[in-house]
Design a protein around this motif. Structure first.
Motif: not given
Length: 261
Positions: A32-37
């Motif tokens: 569940d990677e943050p939007n930055e990635w």
């Protein structure tokens, strides 16, 4: 070990040789990677879980870069061996309504890796489950190249100890062997060796270029020449019963010391 702790160790005032081990939890479910990635792959990759997967790899790559930058700032890059290796092949998918207290029940992972063109997934003893990427880098010591000789994760302990000049006071009965000569000389071939894998459902043994897979009832799943057939498409068991019998005997010897799970 978190990245910040790792970098702080590298930038300490110690002048003595040291060993740094960093084990990442990605790419591994639940992702569940943050939007930055993930934003880097919006509109490029349709599958949400596939975007998480590649974003987590990108994130990990960036953090490895922080460690290497710290080594550079310390001025010890030319005296540092960096090794990167995975522990198993990619997993096909994952979904659970109960694991992690159900927090990911609405976030199924329909794809968690891509082992193609190899056969199999994480948990298999086919090449897709056991063959993984590995890289070693040491400026001024290792020239760019590819080593094709088969090695195993257990080889790194005796290899690192040999490079560090450590001589155990007693036989530690390591499963692995020193593979530095193979890495240094970029050997394409080495003396035939025996490699063994076991999962709850199957066992596999490789000796030289030949690999035998049996299920938990010891019935033959397949015999493969993994040098000529790395994708394990051509089962040679019926054509080479002699090789099957030889490897079954070797498998019995190697697995005799297994502990029951």
């Amino acid at each position: 070990m978190c990245i910040r702790d790792s970098v702080r160790i590298v930038e300490s005032d110690h002048d003595k040789p040291f060993f740094l081990y960093v084990a990442y939890s990605v790419p591994h479910y639940p992702l569940d990677e943050p939007n930055e990635w993930t934003a880097k792959y919006e509109g490029k990759i349709e599958s949400r879980s596939r975007r998480w997967d590649v974003a987590s790899i990108t994130h990990m790559d960036a953090e490895i870069g922080r460690i290497i930058e710290a080594v550079d700032r310390k001025g010890i890059r030319d005296n540092t061996l960096i090794v990167f290796v995975s522990d198993n092949g990619g997993q096909k998918s994952w979904h659970s309504k109960t694991e992690y207290k159900g927090r990911y029940a609405d976030k199924p992972h329909d794809v968690l890796g891509d082992n193609r063109p190899l056969r199999g997934w994480k948990g298999d003893v086919f090449e897709g489950g056991t063959r993984v990427p590995a890289m070693a880098n040491w400026p001024g010591v290792l020239e760019p190249g590819t080593m094709l000789a088969p090695v195993h994760i257990v080889d790194w302990m005796p290899t690192f100890c040999k490079l560090a000049g450590h001589r155990p006071k007693r036989d530690l009965k390591w499963d692995g062997k020193d593979i530095w000569p193979l890495i240094r000389d970029r050997a394409a071939h080495a003396e035939p060796r025996t490699l063994y894998w076991k999962t709850p459902g199957a066992q596999a043994i490789r000796h030289g270029d030949w690999k035998l897979i049996v299920n938990k009832q010891q019935k033959v799943v397949g015999l493969f020449d993994v040098l000529a057939d790395p994708y394990e498409e051509n089962d040679m068991a019926q054509r080479r019963p002699d090789r099957v019998n030889d490897l079954k005997r070797l498998l019995a010897e190697v697995s005799a010391d297994d502990r029951e799970r």
